[in-house]
Design a protein around this motif. Structure first.
Motif: not given
Lengths: 115, 321, 391
Positions: C22-28, C64-78, C100-103
């Motif tokens: 649902d959400v990917v929040a990431a920075y280069p 942002a990942c913690v927020g999104a995941s707290s809202a019930g979203a499936r979340v990925f970052t790297s 349950p963020i995957v990083m």
């Protein structure tokens, strides 16, 4: 299965705080039921408490909006006018309501009384 | 102007539900409590609150007691704008997929002056640049009150705090407060407003507008702290009002770049005799006691007044006065 | 599915594409950036339904990942290295918020001095955070484990964030053949979208992230402790399901040539590849040597390591990490801890290798083996030393 705090009834919540539940019984992630602070008495902080002098109340409603502690509800009297009712379970006796009360012709409708 | 702030009267709001209960542990007379209650009176659809670390967060949610009756999340001090960004994105994506069904959801963020002027400004700036649809509310009590009254970028000039104490050589904070509202306006977000809990109808209307506007919105709310600013708790609202009446905290909106004074400040603009000299306000609060004792520091008072006047004149020019 | 040649970062990006979070929040940050660049392509081309939040820092990425995941979203970052360092405050909160963020972490040396090349210390510091921590030996593992991470983390008995580590440059930028998993297969494996019980829900308006004082803080932390224990069971289930889906078998701790081994290497990540080749060469010379590969660093399968060490004379711990002033390097401390009191006590040689991308070649593995064996033959341990550092 984890339990959600929203599945905890008011009666169960009272047990939770009385028995100090352990981690296997507590809801997940340190989450808490909505508005559970309503079970926490802050009225015993007060050194003073507000008293209504009904005749001086012009129903301006301001005290209701200024109260930081949700300790004022507005009650509609038989004359159809809204006047404050104080909830001493929460009232910390700050005196904001009395200070802000415009009263009638300079006579306050809310005064603070020492406890 | 494409968008207007609704007009409320207190009697329109008195029967509205609030979502902030009693039993929280803010200090007696804390204006943040009044502010928080008033903010929730604006809610009229599914709403979530994201709270930076600070007095309001700590005192309203001492586990397992929460004073909040809408979904509420605290993660950390400097990041609540980023947390809310993630939630806004999640709601968008899940709504698209059909896994979020509550519909349009209002997002409110609360940060104190430390969390907004200082440690959190990067996350706020990022969220505003990305254009997330949320309302960020700065409740400004002029210092890091939660950790014991340390100076912040929002502490006013010459105020004594525990890290800008009034000493025998340095008389309180040496700098003027960062113009935080100007900084947020510079992001060209659609809605910026200032408010004060001494004017509840105005405050609630602005919250509603900030939530209804599409895109980021920012509100700067002056919320006095009787412990940190050193005065009688009963005077919390009275002194918030004085901050407005001295033009230290003027009330206005900036909608799509258009400035407009709100009633209490507009009255002063129209009749400058209503503007209270700053010195009257400084006398009231213990954080400025050193400006009057042992001798009156007219040099500092005048310097402070000059800065307040300058910022007020600039605002008047922008609002067409 | 046919085999394709991709970098490790591409393999992870393709996994994320199959998952369609649902959400990917990431920075280069190098050497992770290819992952988010590639994912941005998928977003731009409408190949995923994801909201891609291009945050202004890693701190905000994790927030942002913690927020999104707290809202019930499936979340990925790297991220990697300094990016993870900037996230660290929120990393711990991600675990305690049970998000349950995957990083994916393209493991990179930590500044200073600044260096962009491979090292695992960045991810190993997650060890006390509550995160599930996995390492990959090759690009296929990076691809597979990224998908499996969602299923592990989101399980209601786990609800913990998961880090998937791939060696910076050695995997992140090296092209290898992988068999990618299709969107359909990944969705079938994950049983559709995330189903979260604990979330910000306007119909069940709970509060999350409260101040826990002396009376409840230990209880909150104890829940994470138990989740790490429960995760072991779930990880085994997920690996089984993955094998059924793809035919590829995964184990938390893997062994190679251990049946009759007298000596063994123990390591993680791409180092296991070099160690395996070394084992083959040593075996050809008649040496009874094997390899223990730790795939999952947290939760730590100490009991499995003890079992594999039962008949060993000597164990050679090799890791791309170090703990200054510590009793050994980082992994070797864990190894010593799990052997203590187990009744199994092989002699131990501890090596730190390859910091900041320093090459450690097969010849170096032979040298580490010879030095260790010489010490073992005299009945001695070989305390921690840095392989390949000039004095």
């Amino acid at each position: 299965m984890p339990i959600l705090p929203t599945d905890v009834s008011d009666e169960e919540f009272k047990l939770w705080i009385k028995e100090k539940w352990g981690y296997k019984k507590l809801p997940m992630a340190g989450s808490a039921p909505p508005g559970s602070a309503k079970f926490f008495r802050t009225g015993d902080w007060a050194a003073q408490r507000p008293i209504l002098i009904k005749d001086n109340c012009i129903s301006c409603l301001e005290c209701y909006f200024f109260c930081p502690d949700s300790a004022i509800t507005m009650e509609t009297g038989e004359d159809g006018k809204k006047r404050p009712k104080f909830d001493y379970f929460y009232c910390k006796g700050c005196g904001v309501c009395a200070n802000e009360c415009p009263g009638r012709k300079g006579n306050k409708a809310i005064i603070m009384e020492d406890l | 102007m494409t968008f207007e702030v609704p007009k409320y009267r207190l009697k329109d709001l008195v029967d509205k539900p609030t979502y902030f209960t009693g039993g929280h542990r803010l200090c007696a007379g804390c204006a943040a409590g009044s502010m928080a209650r008033q903010v929730t009176m604006a809610f009229n659809k599914p709403t979530m609150i994201f709270n930076s670390t600070g007095c309001l967060e700590v005192a309203s949610t001492i586990y397992p007691f929460s004073a909040w009756e809408v979904p509420w999340l605290h993660v950390a001090f400097e990041n609540s704008a980023a947390v809310a960004s993630g939630v806004e994105a999640a709601i968008k994506a899940m709504t698209r997929k059909g896994t979020y069904t509550a519909g349009k959801t209002d997002i409110v963020v609360f940060g104190g002056d430390g969390g907004t002027y200082d440690i959190g400004i990067q996350a706020i700036s990022g969220a505003f640049e990305r254009g997330h649809d949320l309302l960020y509310i700065l409740y400004d009590n002029g210092a890091y009150m939660n950790t014991g009254i340390q100076r912040s970028g929002g502490t006013p000039f010459s105020a004594s705090t525990t890290t800008s104490p009034a000493g025998s050589v340095i008389p309180g904070k040496s700098q003027f407060r960062k113009p935080i509202t100007d900084i947020m306006i510079a992001h060209r977000i659609p809605f910026v407003a200032t408010a004060a809990p001494a004017y509840p109808a105005d405050l609630v209307a602005k919250v509603r507008a900030g939530l209804d506007v599409e895109g980021p919105a920012f509100m700067h709310i002056d919320a006095s702290c009787n412990r940190g600013q050193r005065f009688d708790p009963a005077k919390s609202i009275e002194y918030v009002k004085m901050a407005v009446e001295t033009c230290l905290h003027p009330l206005y909106t900036v909608i799509e770049g258009e400035y407009k004074l709100s009633r209490p400040s507009e009255r002063i603009a129209k009749d400058p005799s209503r503007k209270i000299p700053l010195v009257e306000f400084l006398k009231k609060e213990g954080r400025w006691r050193h400006l009057f004792r042992p001798t009156e520091r007219t040099d500092l008072i005048e310097k402070f007044q000059a800065e307040v006047d300058k910022r007020w004149e600039e605002l008047l020019a922008k609002t067409g006065f | 599915m046919t085999r394709i040649a991709v970098t490790g970062d591409d393999a992870v990006a393709l996994a994320a594409k199959a998952v369609n979070p649902d959400v990917v929040a990431a920075y280069p940050i190098t050497p992770q950036t290819i992952i988010v660049e590639r994912f941005a392509d998928f977003v731009a081309d409408g190949e995923v339904d994801t909201e891609f939040v291009t945050v202004e820092s890693e701190h905000s990425a994790m927030s942002a990942c913690v927020g999104a995941s707290s809202a019930g979203a499936r979340v990925f970052t790297s991220t990697a290295s300094a990016g993870l360092m900037l996230m660290y405050e929120i990393v711990f909160i991600a675990a305690s918020s049970r998000t349950p963020i995957v990083m994916a972490l393209a493991n990179r040396a930590i500044s200073g001095p600044i260096n962009i090349h491979g090292e695992m210390t960045d991810q190993m510091l997650l060890r006390d955070s509550g995160w599930i921590s996995l390492f990959c030996e090759d690009n296929q593992e990076a691809h597979d484990q990224t998908i499996m991470a969602f299923k592990i983390g989101e399980h209601p008995d786990v609800l913990l964030p998961v880090a998937v580590g791939l060696d910076g440059f050695i995997l992140s930028h090296a092209i290898e053949g992988i068999i990618p998993v299709s969107r359909d297969k990944a969705q079938m494996f994950l049983e559709g979208e995330r189903k979260a019980d604990l979330k910000l829900d306007t119909t069940k308006p709970l509060s999350i992230g409260l101040l826990h004082l002396q009376d409840y803080y230990m209880e909150a932390r104890a829940q994470i402790k138990d989740a790490q224990v429960d995760a072991k069971r779930i990880i085994l289930e997920v690996f089984d399901e993955w094998e059924k889906l793809t035919g590829r078998k995964y184990k938390p701790i893997e062994s190679y040539m251990m049946e009759d081994a007298e000596y063994a290497f123990i390591t993680m990540g791409s180092s296991a590849g070099n160690a395996r080749t070394t084992v083959d060469e040593l075996r050809a010379r008649g040496e009874k040597v094997g390899l223990i590969k730790i795939r999952i660093y947290r939760p730590f399968w100490g009991e499995k390591i003890v079992e594999l060490c039962k008949n060993l004379k000597g164990l050679i711990s090799i890791e791309r990490a170090h703990s200054f002033g510590g009793p050994g390097a980082i992994l070797s401390q864990d190894i010593k801890s799990c052997l203590y009191g187990s009744g199994v006590s092989p002699l131990l040689a501890e090596y730190t290798i390859g910091l900041g991308g320093r090459d450690t070649l097969i010849g170096d593995y032979h040298r580490m083996y010879e030095r260790a064996k010489a010490a073992f033959t005299e009945g001695k341990n070989l305390p921690i030393s840095w392989m390949g550092v000039r004095e």
